[in-house]
Design a protein around this motif. Structure first.
Motif: not given
Length: 153
Positions: A75, A77, A115, A117, A119, A132, A134, A137
């Motif tokens: 992951t 951010s 992925k 995200l 943040g 992937s 989110s 995002a």
């Protein structure tokens, strides 16, 4: 120094143990396995045997489930993406994919994908080509003027 004087440093090459070569070798007759018994025989597995007692690994309760088909995903951010762009590790004008993230040091290895995200904030308009993303995002990237391309590993 001549070619015939070249030698290894003492201890650099270890000789293999040759067993069963007579009593003078130190490893004759029983070949270093001692006297009779299960461990003296060939082809025995002593791993978890506890002399007939129920082995520890069988006595302990089994819990949970191990998914053999799980995907290991890194992951990242958006704030760490922005920091990498600001420091010059990533080029915002080029497509950012798994390989670029590994080269920039944001991800240690590709595993089964990355992925993104949501943040933090993203100011740069970037093109992300990841496995992937989110929903938050994706919205943040598109709000900054970038685009997201989903690829399969």
């Amino acid at each position: 120094m001549k070619l015939n004087e070249i030698a290894d440093v003492p201890g650099a090459r270890k000789r293999r143990k040759r067993v069963g070569r007579g009593p003078g070798s130190g490893y004759g007759k029983t070949c270093g396995r001692g006297m009779n018994g299960q461990k003296a025989r060939s082809g025995t597995a002593m791993g978890a045997f506890e002399g007939g007692q129920m082995p520890l690994y069988q006595r302990l309760p089994k819990r949970g489930f191990k998914n053999r088909g799980r995907r290991r995903i890194n992951t990242i951010s958006l704030s760490s993406l922005q920091r990498a762009i600001d420091s010059g590790k990533l080029d915002a004008s080029r497509t950012i994919d798994c390989g670029a993230l590994v080269r920039a040091g944001l991800v240690r290895r590709e595993l089964d994908g990355v992925k993104a995200l949501a943040g933090g904030e993203l100011q740069a308009a970037v093109t992300l080509e990841l496995q992937s993303v989110s929903a938050a995002a994706r919205a943040a990237v598109e709000a900054a003027g970038g685009k997201v391309i989903l690829v399969s590993k």
